[in-house]
Scaffold this motif. Structure first.
Motif, PDB file in Angstrom:
ATOM      1  N   ALA A 168      38.068 -64.835 -45.479  1.00  0.00           N
ATOM      2  CA  ALA A 168      37.989 -65.586 -46.703  1.00  0.00           C
ATOM      3  C   ALA A 168      38.191 -67.382 -45.946  1.00  0.00           C
ATOM      4  N   THR A 169      39.759 -67.231 -45.601  1.00  0.00           N
ATOM      5  CA  THR A 169      40.336 -68.281 -45.255  1.00  0.00           C
ATOM      6  C   THR A 169      39.752 -69.199 -43.786  1.00  0.00           C
ATOM      7  N   ALA A 170      39.428 -68.113 -43.282  1.00  0.00           N
ATOM      8  CA  ALA A 170      38.559 -68.434 -41.718  1.00  0.00           C
ATOM      9  C   ALA A 170      37.694 -68.963 -41.988  1.00  0.00           C
ATOM     10  N   ARG A 171      36.980 -68.747 -43.119  1.00  0.00           N
ATOM     11  CA  ARG A 171      35.582 -68.547 -42.703  1.00  0.00           C
ATOM     12  C   ARG A 171      35.601 -69.934 -43.801  1.00  0.00           C
ATOM     13  N   GLU A 172      36.575 -70.769 -45.262  1.00  0.00           N
ATOM     14  CA  GLU A 172      36.923 -71.731 -45.338  1.00  0.00           C
ATOM     15  C   GLU A 172      37.261 -72.671 -44.854  1.00  0.00           C
ATOM     16  N   ASN A 173      37.882 -72.309 -43.679  1.00  0.00           N
ATOM     17  CA  ASN A 173      38.028 -73.796 -42.976  1.00  0.00           C
ATOM     18  C   ASN A 173      37.982 -73.982 -41.668  1.00  0.00           C
ATOM     19  N   ARG A 174      36.657 -73.099 -40.909  1.00  0.00           N
ATOM     20  CA  ARG A 174      36.123 -73.332 -40.012  1.00  0.00           C
ATOM     21  C   ARG A 174      37.086 -72.666 -39.109  1.00  0.00           C
ATOM     22  N   ALA A 213      36.616 -51.167 -46.327  1.00  0.00           N
ATOM     23  CA  ALA A 213      38.477 -50.236 -45.216  1.00  0.00           C
ATOM     24  C   ALA A 213      39.681 -51.364 -45.435  1.00  0.00           C
ATOM     25  N   TRP A 214      38.570 -53.046 -45.755  1.00  0.00           N
ATOM     26  CA  TRP A 214      39.792 -54.188 -45.736  1.00  0.00           C
ATOM     27  C   TRP A 214      40.767 -53.990 -46.987  1.00  0.00           C
ATOM     28  N   SER A 215      41.819 -54.531 -46.726  1.00  0.00           N
ATOM     29  CA  SER A 215      42.407 -54.978 -47.760  1.00  0.00           C
ATOM     30  C   SER A 215      42.675 -55.779 -48.618  1.00  0.00           C
ATOM     31  N   PRO A 216      42.490 -56.096 -49.284  1.00  0.00           N
ATOM     32  CA  PRO A 216      43.109 -57.568 -50.011  1.00  0.00           C
ATOM     33  C   PRO A 216      43.346 -58.580 -49.424  1.00  0.00           C
ATOM     34  N   THR A 217      44.582 -58.017 -48.679  1.00  0.00           N
ATOM     35  CA  THR A 217      45.403 -59.292 -47.019  1.00  0.00           C
ATOM     36  C   THR A 217      43.959 -59.759 -46.093  1.00  0.00           C
ATOM     37  N   ASP A 218      43.510 -58.357 -45.202  1.00  0.00           N
ATOM     38  CA  ASP A 218      42.308 -58.476 -44.605  1.00  0.00           C
ATOM     39  C   ASP A 218      41.319 -59.584 -45.282  1.00  0.00           C
ATOM     40  N   ILE A 256      31.760 -67.015 -37.575  1.00  0.00           N
ATOM     41  CA  ILE A 256      32.816 -65.737 -38.170  1.00  0.00           C
ATOM     42  C   ILE A 256      32.184 -65.503 -38.524  1.00  0.00           C
ATOM     43  N   THR A 257      32.233 -63.911 -37.433  1.00  0.00           N
ATOM     44  CA  THR A 257      31.266 -62.296 -37.616  1.00  0.00           C
ATOM     45  C   THR A 257      31.843 -61.785 -37.046  1.00  0.00           C
TER      46      THR A 257
END
Length: 184
Positions: free
Chosen positions: A153-159, A143-148, A99-100
């Motif tokens: 992070a969620t995508a990487r954590e949950n794969r 430039a990411w917002s906290p939501t981004d 997830i890059t």
């Protein structure tokens, strides 16, 4: 449905021959009965006068559904075929693609590689592949917002990554959601 099973999914079933079945002329549907059956989403079998010889053919290509966007069998068959092609074609990347930005671009390109031949052969009019995580990864991390940051992070954590595919088939646009997630 076996009468259309040998055809490509985008081929309409209208006026396709039904073999192995006979119907006496007096038992065949009248034009008003054919319209009535069609309006009730029932596919009548007819012996059309404009086709040389005797034989029964499908008179309509509608599905028994309340979803007006999936009213015709060829639409359902094409969308099912595309969904299968995407899942089968992307299964090798699931688990391999990180997830890059590079991994998600590779995923989007693979999906475009699956759908491109369908567009070139005029099975579909157009398509668009959207991966929301890729949109975030395409901008600098500073430039990411906290939501981004939370989404990545969620995508990487949950794969797990969502990919949205918009298909333009005829005059209508259909959307498929493919969730890419390895299951062990």
């Amino acid at each position: 449905m076996a009468a259309i099973a040998g055809y490509e999914p985008h081929v309409s079933m209208v006026l396709k021959r039904v073999r192995g079945v006979t119907m006496p002329v007096e038992s065949q549907y009248s034009p008003s009965e054919i319209v009535g059956l069609s309006d009730e989403n029932i596919v009548p079998v007819i012996d059309p006068a404009l086709i040389v010889g005797e034989g029964l053919h499908f008179a309509e290509g509608r599905c028994f559904t309340t979803d007006a966007s999936l009213l015709y069998i060829d639409i359902v068959r094409v969308l099912d075929d595309i969904e299968f092609r995407l899942k089968a074609g992307l299964i090798g990347l699931v688990g391999d693609a990180r997830i890059t930005r590079f991994g998600m671009t590779r995923l989007a390109n693979r999906a475009a590689g699956i759908l491109g031949p369908l567009k070139r052969t005029a099975v579909i009019a157009d398509f668009a592949v959207t991966i929301p995580v890729l949109d975030i990864l395409s901008i600098p991390e500073s430039a990411w917002s906290p939501t981004d940051a939370a989404v990545v992070a969620t995508a990487r954590e949950n794969r797990e990554v969502d990919m949205f595919v918009s298909i333009t088939y005829g005059p209508a646009v259909h959307r498929l959601k493919v969730t890419l997630s390895p299951r062990f």
